[in-house]
Design a protein around this motif. Structure first.
Motif, PDB file in Angstrom:
ATOM      1  N   PRO A   1       1.040  -1.326  -0.044  1.00  0.00           N
ATOM      2  CA  PRO A   1      -0.063   0.111  -0.486  1.00  0.00           C
ATOM      3  C   PRO A   1       0.626   1.527  -0.623  1.00  0.00           C
ATOM      4  N   VAL A   2       2.595   1.576   0.004  1.00  0.00           N
ATOM      5  CA  VAL A   2       2.756   2.009   0.265  1.00  0.00           C
ATOM      6  C   VAL A   2       4.342   1.904  -0.793  1.00  0.00           C
ATOM      7  N   SER A   3       4.982   1.181  -0.718  1.00  0.00           N
ATOM      8  CA  SER A   3       6.276   1.342  -1.309  1.00  0.00           C
ATOM      9  C   SER A   3       6.479  -0.163  -2.378  1.00  0.00           C
ATOM     10  N   ALA A   4       6.733  -0.524  -3.204  1.00  0.00           N
ATOM     11  CA  ALA A   4       6.907  -1.244  -3.698  1.00  0.00           C
ATOM     12  C   ALA A   4       8.598  -2.018  -4.034  1.00  0.00           C
TER      13      ALA A   4
ATOM     14  N   LEU B   1      -6.179 -18.175   3.662  1.00  0.00           N
ATOM     15  CA  LEU B   1      -6.638 -17.042   3.570  1.00  0.00           C
ATOM     16  C   LEU B   1      -7.116 -15.682   3.103  1.00  0.00           C
ATOM     17  N   THR B   2      -7.179 -15.100   4.066  1.00  0.00           N
ATOM     18  CA  THR B   2      -7.476 -13.972   2.748  1.00  0.00           C
ATOM     19  C   THR B   2      -6.596 -11.543   3.369  1.00  0.00           C
ATOM     20  N   PHE B   3      -5.830 -11.402   2.340  1.00  0.00           N
ATOM     21  CA  PHE B   3      -4.743 -10.982   2.262  1.00  0.00           C
ATOM     22  C   PHE B   3      -5.605  -9.709   2.939  1.00  0.00           C
ATOM     23  N   VAL B   4      -5.370  -8.739   3.245  1.00  0.00           N
ATOM     24  CA  VAL B   4      -6.070  -7.426   4.102  1.00  0.00           C
ATOM     25  C   VAL B   4      -4.510  -6.282   3.136  1.00  0.00           C
ATOM     26  N   ALA B   5      -4.682  -5.547   2.427  1.00  0.00           N
ATOM     27  CA  ALA B   5      -3.688  -4.089   2.803  1.00  0.00           C
ATOM     28  C   ALA B   5      -3.956  -3.049   4.128  1.00  0.00           C
ATOM     29  N   ASP B   6      -3.064  -2.991   4.796  1.00  0.00           N
ATOM     30  CA  ASP B   6      -3.600  -1.528   5.739  1.00  0.00           C
ATOM     31  C   ASP B   6      -4.192  -0.310   5.340  1.00  0.00           C
ATOM     32  N   ARG B   7      -5.200  -0.669   5.523  1.00  0.00           N
ATOM     33  CA  ARG B   7      -5.775   0.893   4.927  1.00  0.00           C
ATOM     34  C   ARG B   7      -5.890   2.372   5.731  1.00  0.00           C
ATOM     35  N   THR B   8      -5.462   2.177   7.110  1.00  0.00           N
ATOM     36  CA  THR B   8      -4.424   3.530   7.058  1.00  0.00           C
ATOM     37  C   THR B   8      -3.582   3.745   6.338  1.00  0.00           C
ATOM     38  N   ASN B   9      -2.680   2.616   6.112  1.00  0.00           N
ATOM     39  CA  ASN B   9      -1.536   2.922   5.022  1.00  0.00           C
ATOM     40  C   ASN B   9      -2.306   3.796   3.643  1.00  0.00           C
ATOM     41  N   CYS B  10      -3.241   3.040   3.582  1.00  0.00           N
ATOM     42  CA  CYS B  10      -4.169   3.006   2.092  1.00  0.00           C
ATOM     43  C   CYS B  10      -4.132   4.652   1.703  1.00  0.00           C
ATOM     44  N   HIS B  11      -4.936   4.659   2.862  1.00  0.00           N
ATOM     45  CA  HIS B  11      -5.788   6.277   2.299  1.00  0.00           C
ATOM     46  C   HIS B  11      -4.452   7.566   2.907  1.00  0.00           C
ATOM     47  N   HIS B  12      -3.909   7.242   3.580  1.00  0.00           N
ATOM     48  CA  HIS B  12      -2.741   8.458   4.094  1.00  0.00           C
ATOM     49  C   HIS B  12      -1.618   8.452   2.371  1.00  0.00           C
ATOM     50  N   GLU B  13      -1.537   7.328   1.823  1.00  0.00           N
ATOM     51  CA  GLU B  13      -1.225   7.377   0.209  1.00  0.00           C
ATOM     52  C   GLU B  13      -1.619   8.407  -0.912  1.00  0.00           C
TER      53      GLU B  13
END
Length: 396
Positions: A196-199, A361-373
């Motif tokens: 969500p932030v950096s590849a 498993l279901t993989f979930v990205a950090d929504r806080t970081n996503c929103h920030h970016e």
């Protein structure tokens, strides 16, 4: 000066002497001596009893073969803090404990000799009475057999105590493992999700994971694996250690030459979740310390999220209000998205084999970081170009 004692390596000889000596002493009768020799026989009996008592109190008779087992001084407890480390002292506490045990043994032996001297005539009269009821020699033989058997039984009982103590002598230590394929697959799939932030951070984490070594902490028996040096286990021994071990953390050690992840301290912003039931789930996370992968974690989490903002709190409460049932009213005074609720995950240990497969498993990205970016602007923002949004969605 260290009082004398006998090393445990002479155990067989010392125990044989104790059994034979006790049996022989039971054969002695005062009527076997002329009256003028009674005092000498009495003294000899007292000295012999004292010597046998000292022998059965030595480390060779009552101590452990490996030096770990401690009866706490065979003849009773020592000082309250005996065996504890002494701060700011050059005195070895273990040596002090050995001196105290040897002194107690010597004191007990002296007391045994004194009692034997005092009770010489009463015990001899009693033995003569018993002998008179049996055929000649039978009473003596019976007494000798009973005395020797008693000493031998005491030795066997001490061995049982030692064996039990060693069974309970468990240690906790790390062991290196080959990461099971289903766990490796789950982590690889987690790291393959869009960061969500950096590849670049994702690429670095994947490279570290690929080169890393893995350790888990296990409980093991000192009896089976003694010593403090590293112990090489075969496949069967390792499987035995891991079979019932509760493992919720796997320590990760990447190569020292690996590039560092930024930020240096974080939980990787993609997690894998598996629903356990309606109220709880398992969550796979990766911790990063000093820019390197530090651990893989699988925790049980509370599916009902506690309040996170003031808007979720009761408007009727004010400063000074105590909440016995917790802020969420669920009876829990504290909560965290990474805490295990014991009552929900008490079905037994979580072994490595029970860690979820990648397809569970279901993989979930950090929504806080996503929103920030999403709010940030990339270079060229003055031209109206915004940063790429990698997606704040769930990945199957």
């Amino acid at each position: 000066m260290h009082l004398p004692d006998i090393s445990p390596r002479h155990r067989s000889l010392v125990r044989a002497i104790a059994v034979a000596g006790t049996s022989a002493l039971a054969l002695v009768r005062s009527r076997d001596f002329a009256p003028e020799h009674d005092r000498a026989a009495r003294l000899g009996n007292a000295v012999a009893n004292a010597g046998l008592t000292w022998i059965v109190g030595t480390k060779a008779f009552a101590g452990p073969l490996d030096g770990e087992f401690d009866l706490g001084a065979v003849w009773g407890p020592g000082e309250e803090d005996e065996g504890q480390a002494v701060r700011y002292s050059t005195v070895d506490p273990r040596e002090q404990a050995e001196k105290a045990q040897s002194f107690r043994n010597l004191t007990t032996a002296f007391a045994s000799g004194a009692f034997s001297w005092a009770l010489w005539h009463p015990t001899q009269n009693f033995a003569d009475t018993i002998d008179a009821k049996f055929p000649t020699g039978f009473g003596r033989g019976l007494g000798a057999a009973a005395s020797g058997t008693f000493v031998a039984a005491c030795a066997a009982l001490l061995d049982k105590f030692e064996e039990h103590d060693q069974i309970e002598d468990l240690e906790y230590a790390p062991v290196e493992i080959e990461l099971p394929e289903h766990i490796r697959g789950a982590v690889n799939q987690l790291l393959a999700q869009p960061h969500p932030v950096s590849a670049e951070a994702a690429d670095t984490a994947r490279a570290q994971f690929k080169s890393a070594r893995f350790f888990v902490w296990v409980t093991y028996s000192r009896t089976q694996h003694p010593g403090d040096e590293p112990i090489t286990l075969d496949a069967r021994q390792l499987a035995e250690l891991l079979r019932d071990e509760d493992v919720s953390n796997i320590d990760v050690y990447p190569e020292a030459s690996s590039a560092l992840i930024v930020p240096a301290q974080q939980t990787y912003p993609v997690v894998g979740t598996q629903d356990a039931d309606a109220s709880a789930r398992l969550e796979l996370t990766l911790d990063i310390v000093d820019g390197r992968l530090s651990s893989l974690n699988l925790f049980g989490t509370d599916a009902d999220s506690p309040p996170r903002t003031s808007a979720e709190l009761s408007t009727a409460a004010k400063s000074g209000t105590l909440h016995p049932l917790g802020l969420g009213g669920d009876g829990v005074g504290y909560s965290s998205s990474f805490e295990v609720e014991d009552e929900e995950f008490d079905d037994g240990p979580l072994t490595l084999a029970q860690w979820p497969e990648p397809n569970q498993l279901t993989f979930v990205a950090d929504r806080t970081n996503c929103h920030h970016e999403h709010q940030q602007q990339a270079p060229g923002a003055e031209a109206g170009i915004t940063g790429t949004h990698h997606g704040c969605t769930e990945y199957e």
